[in-house]
Design a protein around this motif. Structure first.
Motif, PDB file in Angstrom:
ATOM      1  N   GLN A  14       0.862  -1.194   0.000  1.00 54.92           N
ATOM      2  CA  GLN A  14       0.000   0.000   0.000  1.00 54.92           C
ATOM      3  C   GLN A  14       0.894   1.239   0.000  1.00 54.92           C
ATOM      4  N   ILE A  15       1.485   1.484  -1.164  1.00 56.58           N
ATOM      5  CA  ILE A  15       2.512   2.529  -1.250  1.00 56.58           C
ATOM      6  C   ILE A  15       1.952   3.945  -1.108  1.00 56.58           C
ATOM      7  N   ASP A  16       0.619   4.082  -1.192  1.00 51.97           N
ATOM      8  CA  ASP A  16       0.028   5.415  -1.013  1.00 51.97           C
ATOM      9  C   ASP A  16       0.262   5.925   0.416  1.00 51.97           C
ATOM     10  N   TYR A  17       0.530   5.022   1.355  1.00 51.38           N
ATOM     11  CA  TYR A  17       0.801   5.444   2.730  1.00 51.38           C
ATOM     12  C   TYR A  17       2.163   6.115   2.873  1.00 51.38           C
TER      13      TYR A  17
ATOM     14  N   ILE B   9       6.672  12.432  -4.119  1.00 51.32           N
ATOM     15  CA  ILE B   9       5.663  11.369  -4.242  1.00 51.32           C
ATOM     16  C   ILE B   9       5.583  10.894  -5.691  1.00 51.32           C
ATOM     17  N   LYS B  10       5.641  11.833  -6.629  1.00 56.66           N
ATOM     18  CA  LYS B  10       5.563  11.479  -8.052  1.00 56.66           C
ATOM     19  C   LYS B  10       6.738  10.590  -8.442  1.00 56.66           C
ATOM     20  N   ASN B  11       7.927  10.951  -7.957  1.00 55.38           N
ATOM     21  CA  ASN B  11       9.120  10.143  -8.264  1.00 55.38           C
ATOM     22  C   ASN B  11       9.023   8.749  -7.667  1.00 55.38           C
ATOM     23  N   ILE B  12       8.485   8.668  -6.463  1.00 54.59           N
ATOM     24  CA  ILE B  12       8.331   7.371  -5.800  1.00 54.59           C
ATOM     25  C   ILE B  12       7.401   6.471  -6.620  1.00 54.59           C
ATOM     26  N   TYR B  13       6.299   7.049  -7.067  1.00 58.07           N
ATOM     27  CA  TYR B  13       5.360   6.263  -7.877  1.00 58.07           C
ATOM     28  C   TYR B  13       5.988   5.828  -9.198  1.00 58.07           C
ATOM     29  N   ILE B  15       9.181   5.232  -9.741  1.00 51.07           N
ATOM     30  CA  ILE B  15      10.128   4.154  -9.445  1.00 51.07           C
ATOM     31  C   ILE B  15       9.372   2.851  -9.209  1.00 51.07           C
ATOM     32  N   GLU B  16       8.321   2.920  -8.398  1.00 53.60           N
ATOM     33  CA  GLU B  16       7.578   1.717  -8.033  1.00 53.60           C
ATOM     34  C   GLU B  16       6.847   1.146  -9.246  1.00 53.60           C
ATOM     35  N   PHE B  17       6.377   2.014 -10.113  1.00 49.56           N
ATOM     36  CA  PHE B  17       5.655   1.577 -11.313  1.00 49.56           C
ATOM     37  C   PHE B  17       6.597   0.791 -12.225  1.00 49.56           C
ATOM     38  N   LYS B  18       7.792   1.349 -12.440  1.00 47.43           N
ATOM     39  CA  LYS B  18       8.780   0.662 -13.299  1.00 47.43           C
ATOM     40  C   LYS B  18       9.147  -0.686 -12.688  1.00 47.43           C
ATOM     41  N   LYS B  19       9.353  -0.673 -11.355  1.00 42.62           N
ATOM     42  CA  LYS B  19       9.749  -1.904 -10.655  1.00 42.62           C
ATOM     43  C   LYS B  19       8.656  -2.959 -10.776  1.00 42.62           C
ATOM     44  N   LEU B 112       0.932  -7.277  -4.786  1.00 44.65           N
ATOM     45  CA  LEU B 112       0.829  -6.732  -6.146  1.00 44.65           C
ATOM     46  C   LEU B 112      -0.517  -6.039  -6.325  1.00 44.65           C
ATOM     47  N   LYS B 113      -1.549  -6.655  -5.780  1.00 40.07           N
ATOM     48  CA  LYS B 113      -2.916  -6.093  -5.875  1.00 40.07           C
ATOM     49  C   LYS B 113      -2.947  -4.726  -5.193  1.00 40.07           C
ATOM     50  N   ASN B 114      -2.350  -4.653  -3.999  1.00 37.45           N
ATOM     51  CA  ASN B 114      -2.323  -3.384  -3.248  1.00 37.45           C
ATOM     52  C   ASN B 114      -1.563  -2.300  -4.014  1.00 37.45           C
ATOM     53  N   LYS B 115      -0.479  -2.704  -4.661  1.00 40.89           N
ATOM     54  CA  LYS B 115       0.316  -1.742  -5.425  1.00 40.89           C
ATOM     55  C   LYS B 115      -0.513  -1.193  -6.579  1.00 40.89           C
ATOM     56  N   ILE B 116      -1.189  -2.077  -7.282  1.00 37.75           N
ATOM     57  CA  ILE B 116      -2.004  -1.658  -8.435  1.00 37.75           C
ATOM     58  C   ILE B 116      -3.117  -0.719  -7.965  1.00 37.75           C
ATOM     59  N   ILE B 117      -3.723  -1.036  -6.824  1.00 38.47           N
ATOM     60  CA  ILE B 117      -4.778  -0.156  -6.280  1.00 38.47           C
ATOM     61  C   ILE B 117      -4.181   1.212  -5.954  1.00 38.47           C
TER      62      ILE B 117
END
Lengths: 171, 126
Positions: A14-17, B9-13, B15-19, B112-117
């Motif tokens: 839950q990376i939004d946290y 926050i944008k950069n974090i997303y 990075i995480e999206f690519k990963k 993975l589900k949580n990340k996509i959400i």
């Protein structure tokens, strides 16, 4: 919600946290870095790097430990790398060089001038200069003592003497 | 400060999206490889069993107890010599790897589900 719960949620995907951590600590880290770096762009970049590094290592981070000291440690490491990459232009943190506020006030106006820094350091011995440069780059006294293979007290004495030299010579 | 926070926050997303995309692709490729390997080796093993009529060995279990006692070990020995050991070994290996990998993916699926959400929530905010 506690930091521990937030970290656990981030570890569960839950990376939004992570936004909560960013909003909570950005200002503190920014202010810490701002004191050591001249340009605003560099301060912002370094602050970003701190949080990105923290995020990348979050799976290894023990959620039972507090986040703030860990962020500060990352910030210190980022500053070290930053100073190393910009060897010519280092942060002149007057706390390392001067003993009292009167001297600090006198040269505050031109302290940003790179040439003034070099003049001040020129009158020190080679070893003293290297020690002061390492201090400016963010190395701790212990790290400097290890590098020069001297005791901690010897390093402290060298720094004290160096400060006295600068004070006597120029003010 | 708010702009800086948004940037972070944008950069974090990013990075995480690519990963995550990279992870999905790699897991997909591994899954396809294991499934394909399992399919090939199972086809080879079943083809050999069919050609050599190795299933005839199991008919001994439907015989009398006396016949079973007398001929079991001989039949088993012949059966053992004829089975395609290498292919059978590889079949079981890939079967084990396939189910092991499948369970691993299933176990981490919620992450993975949580990340996509989270990604979808972020995209909605933008």
């Amino acid at each position: 919600m506690s930091d521990k719960e937030i970290i656990l949620k981030i570890k569960n995907g839950q990376i939004d946290y992570f936004e909560i951590i960013v909003k909570k600590y950005t200002s503190k880290i920014y202010q810490y870095i701002k004191k050591k770096v001249l340009k605003k762009e560099d301060t912002e970049d370094l602050t970003q790097n701190v949080f990105i590094s923290f995020y990348k290592s979050i799976n290894r981070f023990d959620e039972n430990k507090p986040i703030e000291p860990y962020l500060y440690q990352i910030a210190k490491n980022e500053l070290k790398m930053f100073y190393r990459s910009k060897k010519k232009f280092f942060s002149f943190n007057e706390k390392f060089y001067f003993c009292n506020d009167r001297i600090k006030d006198r040269i505050e106006d031109f302290i940003e001038d790179f040439d003034v820094k070099m003049i001040l350091l020129k009158k020190l011995k080679k070893e003293e200069r290297e020690i002061f440069l390492m201090l400016a780059e963010g190395y701790s006294y212990q790290e400097i003592a290890k590098k020069f293979k001297k005791s901690l007290n010897t390093i402290k004495t060298i720094i004290k003497r160096g400060r006295e030299k600068i004070k006597i010579k120029y003010f | 400060m708010k702009n800086l926070e948004k940037k972070i926050i944008k950069n974090i997303y990013k990075i995480e999206f690519k990963k995550t995309i990279f992870e999905i692709i790699i897991k997909g490729l591994i899954f396809i490889f294991l499934f394909f390997s399992l399919f090939i080796f199972s086809s080879i093993v079943f083809e050999i069993i069919k050609e050599e009529r190795l299933t005839d060995f199991f008919q001994i279990f439907f015989e009398d107890k006396e016949v079973w006692k007398k001929y079991f070990f001989d039949s088993f020995y012949i059966f053992y010599l004829q089975i395609p050991k290498v292919y059978l070994g590889l079949f079981f290996l890939f079967l084990f790897l396939f189910f092991g990998f499948f369970l691993y993916v299933l176990k981490n699926f919620y992450r993975l589900k949580n990340k996509i959400i989270s990604f979808l929530k972020f995209i909605k905010k933008i």
